[in-house]
Design an enzyme around this catalytic site. Structure first.
Site, PDB file in Angstrom:
ATOM      1  N   PRO A   2      -2.168  -5.098   8.086  1.00  0.00           N
ATOM      2  CA  PRO A   2      -2.575  -4.520   6.784  1.00  0.00           C
ATOM      3  C   PRO A   2      -3.200  -5.305   6.627  1.00  0.00           C
ATOM      4  O   PRO A   2      -3.560  -6.532   6.429  1.00  0.00           O
ATOM      5  CB  PRO A   2      -1.431  -5.074   5.762  1.00  0.00           C
ATOM      6  N   GLU A   3      -4.437  -4.232   5.284  1.00  0.00           N
ATOM      7  CA  GLU A   3      -5.643  -5.364   4.536  1.00  0.00           C
ATOM      8  C   GLU A   3      -5.133  -4.911   2.725  1.00  0.00           C
ATOM      9  O   GLU A   3      -3.555  -4.232   3.044  1.00  0.00           O
ATOM     10  CB  GLU A   3      -6.688  -4.887   4.767  1.00  0.00           C
TER      11      GLU A   3
END
Length: 276
Positions: A2-3
DNA sequence: CGGTTGCCCTGGGGGC
DNA sequence: TGCCCCCAGGGCAACC
């Protein structure tokens, strides 16, 4: 996984199941994360009602009643799914699960355990050791080239590495740093403190646009990211540099190939002809 | 002090 | 088939 866009996707996915609902049960199957999950985590959370679910940088913040908040980070490999069963059939690396009263389980799977799950007083959240240095939110109105320029002033490090430092701008990770620099025609090796105001204007705009487009696409699915209902994100099809080493630059008339270099131990992808 | 490196951890893929 | 090395969306603590 995840960003910022992927975390935002998760937050939007779990909010409808959580907000206004009571946490009926919490199962912690493994406490060893970069900071161990407190031994009284379950006791503190069970029976509380969720007031809000929000994202700050790459953190998920679940605000409970009684003045408590859960701070949650997905690390590199964290995944969240909603399971509609009375008792989930836990898989390997399913470490934490929340049962919503009369409803679903929210299950957190994180193979590498670089993530974080903590609980603290809501009043003290901003001073939490992992929150207090978080910089400006790139999608907020307060993020602009003046703010970014101030944070980068005098910085000798490469702009790519500076964008990964959450104190300068929150939530931008390896993929979107590469993509935003490409869109801005900025060479990732450029000294962060020496980028013109005009270029920073463009960079801020492109950071926002790439993040917003990725959120719109449900994030990027590389190995394992999915939205909480199992739908895959599809922004990876829009990557212009990330993971494209040796492939042709997408710019019309540029016949150069995308390069891969290593900066601060992380891969950077860019076009040396388009990005100066 | 800013800047750089190491490390936490598991899994997948490629070379041999 | 196995083994070994490298790589992976993050971020902190410890070093110069």
């Amino acid at each position: 996984m995840p960003e910022l866009p992927e975390v935002e996707t998760v937050v939007r996915g779990i909010s409808p199941s959580l907000e206004g609902q009571m946490i009926a049960d919490v199962v912690v199957r493994n406490r060893s994360f970069r900071k161990p999950i407190p031994t009284d985590f379950e006791k503190q959370v069970v029976g509380k009602t969720v007031e809000r679910v929000e994202r700050r940088a790459k953190y998920i913040i679940i605000t409970l009643d009684k003045g408590l908040s859960v701070l949650w980070h997905l690390g590199m490999s964290g995944r969240v799914t909603i399971v509609e069963e009375a008792k989930p059939d836990f898989a390997k690396h399913d470490h934490v699960a929340f049962k919503v009263k009369g409803g679903n389980w929210i299950v957190f799977n994180d193979a590498r355990r670089f993530g974080l799950m903590d609980v603290c007083e809501t009043d003290e959240l901003a001073q939490h050791s992992f929150m207090k240095n978080v910089g400006p939110e790139p999608l907020s109105n307060s993020f602009n080239s003046a703010v970014l320029g101030e944070n980068l002033a005098g910085k000798k490090s490469a702009i790519k590495q500076a964008l990964l430092d959450g104190r300068n701008v929150a939530g931008v990770g390896n993929i979107y740093a590469c993509e935003a620099l490409f869109r801005s025609n900025i060479n990732p090796k450029r000294e962060a403190g020496k980028i013109s105001k005009a270029k920073l204007d463009i960079l801020c705009r492109e950071i926002r646009s790439v993040l917003l487009e990725a959120i719109e696409a449900g994030g990027s699915t590389l190995k394992d990211h999915a939205q909480v209902d199992g739908e895959l994100g599809y922004f990876q099809h829009q990557f212009k540099t990330y993971g494209r080493e040796g492939e042709p630059c997408v710019t019309t008339g540029c016949n150069s190939k995308i390069k891969r270099i290593v900066q601060g131990g992380r891969s950077t992808f860019y076009c040396s002809k388009c990005q100066k």
